[in-house]
Design a protein around this motif. Structure first.
Motif, mmCIF file in Angstrom:
data_model
loop_
_atom_site.group_PDB
_atom_site.id
_atom_site.type_symbol
_atom_site.label_atom_id
_atom_site.label_comp_id
_atom_site.label_asym_id
_atom_site.label_seq_id
_atom_site.Cartn_x
_atom_site.Cartn_y
_atom_site.Cartn_z
ATOM 1 N N UNK A 42 43.253 43.062 27.384
ATOM 2 C CA UNK A 42 43.494 43.430 28.779
ATOM 3 C C UNK A 42 43.478 42.241 29.733
ATOM 4 N N UNK A 43 42.751 41.191 29.373
ATOM 5 C CA UNK A 43 42.632 40.025 30.264
ATOM 6 C C UNK A 43 43.928 39.239 30.362
ATOM 7 N N UNK A 54 49.122 41.074 46.609
ATOM 8 C CA UNK A 54 48.685 39.943 45.792
ATOM 9 C C UNK A 54 49.005 40.220 44.334
ATOM 10 N N UNK A 55 49.033 39.197 43.537
ATOM 11 C CA UNK A 55 49.233 39.355 42.097
ATOM 12 C C UNK A 55 48.063 40.120 41.489
ATOM 13 N N UNK A 56 48.344 40.978 40.526
ATOM 14 C CA UNK A 56 47.288 41.677 39.795
ATOM 15 C C UNK A 56 47.048 40.936 38.489
ATOM 16 N N UNK A 57 45.911 40.238 38.418
ATOM 17 C CA UNK A 57 45.569 39.417 37.269
ATOM 18 C C UNK A 57 44.199 39.871 36.769
ATOM 19 N N UNK A 58 44.173 40.560 35.638
ATOM 20 C CA UNK A 58 42.925 41.130 35.129
ATOM 21 C C UNK A 58 41.907 40.044 34.787
ATOM 22 N N UNK A 59 42.373 38.873 34.382
ATOM 23 C CA UNK A 59 41.436 37.794 34.035
ATOM 24 C C UNK A 59 40.597 37.359 35.228
ATOM 25 N N UNK A 60 41.072 37.669 36.437
ATOM 26 C CA UNK A 60 40.339 37.305 37.653
ATOM 27 C C UNK A 60 39.477 38.455 38.173
ATOM 28 N N UNK A 61 39.367 39.511 37.391
ATOM 29 C CA UNK A 61 38.592 40.673 37.802
ATOM 30 C C UNK A 61 37.289 40.799 37.015
ATOM 31 N N UNK A 62 36.812 39.703 36.465
ATOM 32 C CA UNK A 62 35.594 39.729 35.670
ATOM 33 C C UNK A 62 34.424 40.276 36.493
ATOM 34 N N UNK A 157 33.757 43.174 31.425
ATOM 35 C CA UNK A 157 33.935 41.961 30.627
ATOM 36 C C UNK A 157 35.364 41.850 30.078
ATOM 37 N N UNK A 158 36.246 42.766 30.504
ATOM 38 C CA UNK A 158 37.637 42.717 30.062
ATOM 39 C C UNK A 158 37.912 43.507 28.806
ATOM 40 N N UNK A 159 36.922 44.265 28.323
ATOM 41 C CA UNK A 159 37.104 45.072 27.120
ATOM 42 C C UNK A 159 37.702 46.439 27.467
ATOM 43 N N UNK A 160 38.711 46.861 26.726
ATOM 44 C CA UNK A 160 39.267 48.192 26.924
ATOM 45 C C UNK A 160 38.316 49.227 26.331
ATOM 46 N N UNK A 161 37.892 50.194 27.135
ATOM 47 C CA UNK A 161 36.938 51.202 26.654
ATOM 48 C C UNK A 161 37.576 52.577 26.510
ATOM 49 N N UNK A 162 38.759 52.784 27.043
ATOM 50 C CA UNK A 162 39.430 54.066 26.892
ATOM 51 C C UNK A 162 40.922 53.895 27.151
#
Length: 337
Positions: A42-43, A54-62, A157-162
Protein backbone atom coordinates in the motif's frame (compact mmCIF):
# COMPACT_ATOMS: atom_id res chain seq x y z
CA UNK A 1 -28.83 18.38 -8.90
CA UNK A 2 -26.98 15.18 -9.69
CA UNK A 3 -26.27 12.67 -6.98
CA UNK A 4 -23.48 11.48 -9.22
CA UNK A 5 -20.56 13.65 -10.13
CA UNK A 6 -21.38 15.52 -13.30
CA UNK A 7 -18.17 14.19 -14.77
CA UNK A 8 -19.88 10.79 -14.94
CA UNK A 9 -22.57 12.19 -17.21
CA UNK A 10 -19.97 13.83 -19.41
CA UNK A 11 -18.04 10.58 -19.64
CA UNK A 12 -21.14 8.64 -20.61
CA UNK A 13 -21.83 10.94 -23.53
CA UNK A 14 -18.25 10.86 -24.72
CA UNK A 15 -18.13 7.07 -24.53
CA UNK A 16 -21.17 6.83 -26.76
CA UNK A 17 -19.48 9.10 -29.24
CA UNK A 18 -16.18 7.24 -28.99
CA UNK A 19 -17.67 3.93 -30.06
CA UNK A 20 -18.35 0.46 -28.75
CA UNK A 21 -14.77 -0.70 -28.26
CA UNK A 22 -13.87 2.04 -25.80
CA UNK A 23 -17.24 1.82 -24.05
CA UNK A 24 -16.82 -1.93 -23.57
CA UNK A 25 -13.29 -1.54 -22.22
CA UNK A 26 -14.20 1.21 -19.75
CA UNK A 27 -17.62 0.00 -18.69
CA UNK A 28 -16.84 -3.69 -18.34
CA UNK A 29 -17.70 -5.41 -15.10
CA UNK A 30 -15.20 -8.08 -14.07
CA UNK A 31 -16.23 -11.17 -12.14
CA UNK A 32 -15.31 -11.11 -8.47
CA UNK A 33 -13.00 -14.11 -7.93
CA UNK A 34 -13.44 -16.46 -4.99
CA UNK A 35 -10.05 -15.19 -3.78
CA UNK A 36 -8.63 -11.82 -4.73
CA UNK A 37 -5.22 -11.66 -6.34
CA UNK A 38 -2.45 -10.81 -3.84
CA UNK A 39 -2.16 -7.07 -3.31
CA UNK A 40 0.99 -5.01 -3.56
CA UNK A 41 2.53 -2.74 -0.93
CA UNK A 42 0.00 0.00 0.00
CA UNK A 43 2.90 2.40 0.63
CA UNK A 44 3.62 2.46 -3.11
CA UNK A 45 0.23 4.00 -3.92
CA UNK A 46 0.52 7.49 -5.37
CA UNK A 47 -2.39 9.23 -7.09
CA UNK A 48 -1.84 12.73 -8.54
CA UNK A 49 -4.21 15.43 -7.40
CA UNK A 50 -6.67 17.09 -9.77
CA UNK A 51 -7.34 20.80 -9.73
CA UNK A 52 -6.29 22.14 -6.33
CA UNK A 53 -5.95 18.68 -4.75
CA UNK A 54 -2.64 17.65 -3.20
CA UNK A 55 -1.07 14.39 -4.32
CA UNK A 56 -2.25 11.31 -2.43
CA UNK A 57 0.90 9.48 -1.37
CA UNK A 58 0.35 6.67 1.15
CA UNK A 59 4.06 6.56 2.05
CA UNK A 60 3.61 10.02 3.56
CA UNK A 61 0.68 8.94 5.72
CA UNK A 62 2.68 6.95 8.25
CA UNK A 63 0.97 6.87 11.64
CA UNK A 64 -2.49 7.46 10.13
CA UNK A 65 -4.95 4.68 9.46
CA UNK A 66 -6.58 4.91 6.06
CA UNK A 67 -9.60 3.52 4.29
CA UNK A 68 -10.42 3.70 0.61
CA UNK A 69 -13.78 3.40 -1.10
CA UNK A 70 -13.28 2.31 -4.72
CA UNK A 71 -15.99 3.26 -7.24
CA UNK A 72 -16.33 3.63 -10.99
CA UNK A 73 -18.80 4.59 -13.66
CA UNK A 74 -20.53 1.23 -13.22
CA UNK A 75 -20.82 1.26 -9.43
CA UNK A 76 -21.09 4.98 -8.59
CA UNK A 77 -24.88 5.07 -8.50
CA UNK A 78 -25.59 1.38 -7.88
CA UNK A 79 -26.84 -0.32 -4.73
CA UNK A 80 -23.85 -2.62 -4.29
CA UNK A 81 -22.02 -0.29 -1.90
CA UNK A 82 -24.95 1.78 -0.66
CA UNK A 83 -25.11 0.31 2.86
CA UNK A 84 -21.42 0.83 3.54
CA UNK A 85 -21.29 4.26 1.89
CA UNK A 86 -24.17 5.53 3.99
CA UNK A 87 -22.73 4.02 7.15
CA UNK A 88 -19.36 5.69 6.53
CA UNK A 89 -21.13 8.99 5.93
CA UNK A 90 -22.99 8.88 9.25
CA UNK A 91 -20.55 7.12 11.59
CA UNK A 92 -18.46 9.06 14.09
CA UNK A 93 -14.88 8.21 13.11
CA UNK A 94 -11.74 8.28 15.28
CA UNK A 95 -9.24 11.09 14.83
CA UNK A 96 -6.44 8.80 13.61
CA UNK A 97 -8.47 7.63 10.60
CA UNK A 98 -8.65 9.22 7.14
CA UNK A 99 -10.97 8.15 4.34
CA UNK A 100 -10.71 8.62 0.57
CA UNK A 101 -12.96 7.87 -2.39
CA UNK A 102 -11.05 6.58 -5.40
CA UNK A 103 -12.90 7.00 -8.69
CA UNK A 104 -11.75 4.51 -11.30
CA UNK A 105 -11.00 6.78 -14.26
CA UNK A 106 -8.40 4.56 -15.92
CA UNK A 107 -8.55 5.09 -19.68
CA UNK A 108 -10.24 8.48 -19.33
CA UNK A 109 -7.12 10.60 -19.49
CA UNK A 110 -8.69 12.77 -22.18
CA UNK A 111 -11.05 14.06 -19.46
CA UNK A 112 -8.43 14.78 -16.82
CA UNK A 113 -8.09 18.50 -17.47
CA UNK A 114 -11.85 19.04 -17.61
CA UNK A 115 -12.48 17.00 -14.48
CA UNK A 116 -10.42 19.37 -12.34
CA UNK A 117 -13.23 21.91 -12.47
CA UNK A 118 -15.73 19.38 -11.15
CA UNK A 119 -13.44 17.94 -8.50
CA UNK A 120 -12.99 21.43 -7.07
CA UNK A 121 -16.70 22.13 -7.27
CA UNK A 122 -17.82 18.90 -5.63
CA UNK A 123 -15.07 18.87 -3.03
CA UNK A 124 -17.51 19.85 -0.29
CA UNK A 125 -20.28 17.53 -1.44
CA UNK A 126 -18.60 14.31 -0.28
CA UNK A 127 -17.50 13.66 3.28
CA UNK A 128 -14.26 12.10 2.11
CA UNK A 129 -11.95 13.57 -0.48
CA UNK A 130 -12.37 12.03 -3.92
CA UNK A 131 -9.48 11.28 -6.25
CA UNK A 132 -9.84 10.48 -9.92
CA UNK A 133 -7.40 7.67 -10.71
CA UNK A 134 -6.64 8.14 -14.41
CA UNK A 135 -3.65 5.81 -14.48
CA UNK A 136 -5.12 2.79 -12.66
CA UNK A 137 -2.68 3.10 -9.76
CA UNK A 138 -5.19 1.92 -7.17
CA UNK A 139 -6.12 -1.26 -9.03
CA UNK A 140 -2.46 -1.96 -9.74
CA UNK A 141 -1.73 -2.00 -6.01
CA UNK A 142 -4.89 -3.52 -4.55
CA UNK A 143 -5.94 -5.80 -7.45
CA UNK A 144 -9.66 -5.14 -7.16
CA UNK A 145 -11.94 -6.21 -10.03
CA UNK A 146 -13.27 -3.42 -12.19
CA UNK A 147 -16.92 -2.45 -12.11
CA UNK A 148 -17.55 -3.25 -8.43
CA UNK A 149 -17.63 -1.30 -5.20
CA UNK A 150 -14.39 -1.89 -3.31
CA UNK A 151 -13.20 -1.19 0.22
CA UNK A 152 -9.65 -1.28 1.60
CA UNK A 153 -8.31 -0.51 5.08
CA UNK A 154 -4.62 0.25 5.68
CA UNK A 155 -3.03 0.42 9.13
CA UNK A 156 -0.81 3.25 10.34
CA UNK A 157 2.36 1.33 9.47
CA UNK A 158 1.22 0.90 5.84
CA UNK A 159 -0.03 -2.67 6.26
CA UNK A 160 -3.25 -3.65 4.49
CA UNK A 161 -5.63 -5.07 7.11
CA UNK A 162 -8.79 -5.52 5.05
CA UNK A 163 -9.80 -5.66 1.37
CA UNK A 164 -13.21 -6.44 -0.06
CA UNK A 165 -15.01 -6.24 -3.40
CA UNK A 166 -18.75 -6.30 -3.94
CA UNK A 167 -20.18 -4.28 -1.08
CA UNK A 168 -21.59 -5.36 2.28
CA UNK A 169 -25.23 -6.38 2.52
CA UNK A 170 -25.95 -7.29 6.16
CA UNK A 171 -25.92 -5.43 9.46
CA UNK A 172 -23.50 -8.01 10.87
CA UNK A 173 -21.02 -7.27 8.07
CA UNK A 174 -21.33 -3.54 8.70
CA UNK A 175 -20.82 -4.15 12.40
CA UNK A 176 -17.54 -5.88 11.65
CA UNK A 177 -16.38 -2.94 9.52
CA UNK A 178 -17.42 -0.47 12.20
CA UNK A 179 -15.42 -2.37 14.82
CA UNK A 180 -12.41 -2.59 12.50
CA UNK A 181 -12.43 1.18 12.00
CA UNK A 182 -13.20 1.97 15.63
CA UNK A 183 -16.24 3.93 14.48
CA UNK A 184 -19.46 4.59 16.38
CA UNK A 185 -23.06 5.29 15.50
CA UNK A 186 -24.01 8.94 16.15
CA UNK A 187 -25.36 9.73 19.60
CA UNK A 188 -29.14 10.22 19.88
CA UNK A 189 -30.28 13.77 19.23
CA UNK A 190 -32.22 15.98 21.65
CA UNK A 191 -35.82 15.25 22.53
CA UNK A 192 -38.48 16.73 20.25
CA UNK A 193 -40.06 19.73 22.02
CA UNK A 194 -43.82 20.31 22.11
CA UNK A 195 -44.94 21.85 18.78
CA UNK A 196 -47.68 21.84 16.16
CA UNK A 197 -47.48 22.84 12.51
CA UNK A 198 -49.21 21.60 9.37
CA UNK A 199 -50.45 18.34 10.89
CA UNK A 200 -47.11 17.61 12.55
CA UNK A 201 -46.73 17.54 16.31
CA UNK A 202 -44.60 16.07 19.06
CA UNK A 203 -46.97 13.10 19.42
CA UNK A 204 -47.54 12.56 15.67
CA UNK A 205 -43.81 12.48 14.98
CA UNK A 206 -43.14 9.96 17.74
CA UNK A 207 -44.65 7.18 15.63
CA UNK A 208 -44.09 8.53 12.12
CA UNK A 209 -40.83 10.05 10.83
CA UNK A 210 -41.21 13.78 10.18
CA UNK A 211 -39.20 16.42 8.34
CA UNK A 212 -39.26 20.12 9.17
CA UNK A 213 -37.67 22.43 6.61
CA UNK A 214 -37.23 25.99 7.84
CA UNK A 215 -36.50 28.40 4.98
CA UNK A 216 -34.12 31.24 5.74
CA UNK A 217 -35.63 33.40 3.01
CA UNK A 218 -38.29 33.38 0.29
CA UNK A 219 -37.96 30.82 -2.52
CA UNK A 220 -39.98 30.49 -5.72
CA UNK A 221 -39.88 28.40 -8.88
CA UNK A 222 -37.75 30.95 -10.72
CA UNK A 223 -35.00 30.48 -8.12
CA UNK A 224 -34.55 26.71 -8.59
CA UNK A 225 -32.61 25.29 -11.57
CA UNK A 226 -33.68 22.23 -13.56
CA UNK A 227 -37.42 22.45 -12.95
CA UNK A 228 -40.23 23.72 -15.17
CA UNK A 229 -40.30 27.53 -15.11
CA UNK A 230 -37.19 27.39 -12.96
CA UNK A 231 -33.92 29.29 -12.87
CA UNK A 232 -32.31 29.93 -16.24
CA UNK A 233 -28.57 30.27 -16.64
CA UNK A 234 -25.37 28.50 -17.58
CA UNK A 235 -23.84 25.69 -15.56
CA UNK A 236 -21.79 28.04 -13.39
CA UNK A 237 -24.78 30.23 -12.61
CA UNK A 238 -26.90 27.20 -11.71
CA UNK A 239 -24.20 25.91 -9.39
CA UNK A 240 -24.10 29.32 -7.68
CA UNK A 241 -27.85 29.04 -7.10
CA UNK A 242 -27.35 25.70 -5.42
CA UNK A 243 -25.05 27.34 -2.87
CA UNK A 244 -28.02 29.28 -1.49
CA UNK A 245 -29.34 27.20 1.43
CA UNK A 246 -33.05 27.86 0.92
CA UNK A 247 -32.79 27.14 -2.82
CA UNK A 248 -30.70 23.98 -2.38
CA UNK A 249 -32.82 22.43 0.35
CA UNK A 250 -36.24 23.41 -1.01
CA UNK A 251 -35.23 22.08 -4.43
CA UNK A 252 -34.02 18.85 -2.87
CA UNK A 253 -37.35 18.01 -1.25
CA UNK A 254 -39.53 19.44 -4.03
CA UNK A 255 -40.20 16.08 -5.68
CA UNK A 256 -39.83 13.90 -2.61
CA UNK A 257 -42.83 11.56 -2.31
CA UNK A 258 -43.21 10.95 1.42
CA UNK A 259 -46.94 10.32 1.67
CA UNK A 260 -47.66 7.10 3.55
CA UNK A 261 -44.12 6.84 4.89
CA UNK A 262 -43.36 10.15 6.56
CA UNK A 263 -44.74 13.63 7.11
CA UNK A 264 -43.17 16.96 6.25
CA UNK A 265 -43.70 20.68 6.68
CA UNK A 266 -42.11 23.60 4.85
CA UNK A 267 -41.92 26.59 7.19
CA UNK A 268 -41.39 29.92 5.47
CA UNK A 269 -42.15 31.68 2.20
CA UNK A 270 -42.09 29.00 -0.52
CA UNK A 271 -43.87 31.18 -3.08
CA UNK A 272 -45.33 29.28 -6.02
CA UNK A 273 -43.50 26.00 -5.32
CA UNK A 274 -45.73 22.92 -5.36
CA UNK A 275 -44.69 20.05 -3.10
CA UNK A 276 -45.93 16.48 -3.37
CA UNK A 277 -48.61 15.01 -1.06
CA UNK A 278 -47.34 14.46 2.45
CA UNK A 279 -45.86 17.94 2.67
CA UNK A 280 -47.68 20.88 4.21
CA UNK A 281 -46.72 24.53 3.84
CA UNK A 282 -46.83 27.01 6.71
CA UNK A 283 -45.91 30.64 7.20
CA UNK A 284 -42.75 31.41 9.09
CA UNK A 285 -43.23 31.12 12.83
CA UNK A 286 -40.84 32.72 15.32
CA UNK A 287 -42.19 30.61 18.19
CA UNK A 288 -41.69 27.38 16.26
CA UNK A 289 -38.15 28.41 15.32
CA UNK A 290 -37.38 29.18 18.95
CA UNK A 291 -38.67 25.76 20.03
CA UNK A 292 -36.09 24.09 17.78
CA UNK A 293 -33.38 26.74 18.31
CA UNK A 294 -33.44 27.83 14.66
CA UNK A 295 -32.45 31.47 14.03
CA UNK A 296 -34.91 33.79 12.21
CA UNK A 297 -32.92 33.91 8.96
CA UNK A 298 -31.56 30.36 9.09
CA UNK A 299 -32.35 27.52 6.69
CA UNK A 300 -32.46 24.25 8.62
CA UNK A 301 -33.75 20.75 7.94
CA UNK A 302 -34.69 18.61 10.92
CA UNK A 303 -35.71 14.95 10.85
CA UNK A 304 -37.78 13.87 13.84
CA UNK A 305 -37.90 10.17 14.60
CA UNK A 306 -39.00 8.19 17.66
CA UNK A 307 -39.16 11.25 19.89
CA UNK A 308 -35.74 12.71 19.04
CA UNK A 309 -34.27 15.15 16.55
CA UNK A 310 -32.44 12.38 14.69
CA UNK A 311 -30.85 14.69 12.13
CA UNK A 312 -30.24 18.42 11.85
CA UNK A 313 -28.69 20.16 8.87
CA UNK A 314 -28.13 23.92 8.98
CA UNK A 315 -27.45 25.88 5.80
CA UNK A 316 -26.55 24.04 2.61
CA UNK A 317 -26.83 20.28 3.10
CA UNK A 318 -24.09 18.50 1.11
CA UNK A 319 -25.13 15.66 -1.15
CA UNK A 320 -23.62 12.92 1.00
CA UNK A 321 -25.90 13.71 3.94
CA UNK A 322 -29.08 13.09 1.96
CA UNK A 323 -28.44 9.37 2.24
CA UNK A 324 -28.77 9.56 6.02
CA UNK A 325 -31.91 11.66 5.65
CA UNK A 326 -33.32 9.06 3.24
CA UNK A 327 -32.68 6.25 5.71
CA UNK A 328 -34.33 8.13 8.58
CA UNK A 329 -37.42 9.05 6.56
CA UNK A 330 -37.66 5.71 4.77
CA UNK A 331 -37.88 7.48 1.42
CA UNK A 332 -35.26 7.69 -1.32
CA UNK A 333 -34.27 11.06 -2.78
CA UNK A 334 -33.81 11.27 -6.52
CA UNK A 335 -31.12 13.75 -7.53
CA UNK A 336 -30.56 12.45 -11.04
CA UNK A 337 -31.96 15.43 -12.94
Amino acid sequence: MGRRLKIAAIVGGLLLAAGGAMAYRLLRVDDIPAELEPAGDPRTLVIPGIGSQPELDVSKKQGTRLFFVFVGLQSWSGDEGKKLNRALNRWVLPDDLEGYIIFDAEGLGFLQEKSGEYMDRFGKETRFQMYGDFVGAFRQVFKLPRGHHGFVVVDGDGTMVSRHSGGYQTDDELGEVRALLGAQEPAPGPDVPPFEVGGLSQSACASTPCALLFLGGPVKKADIPNIDDGFEGDDEAKWAQYQKPAVRNAGSVLNLAIEGKAKGAIVGDSGDLEFLPGWSVAADDAQLRAAFDVAPDQTSLLVLREGTVAYRGDGVIPFYQWGQISDLLGVEFDFDD
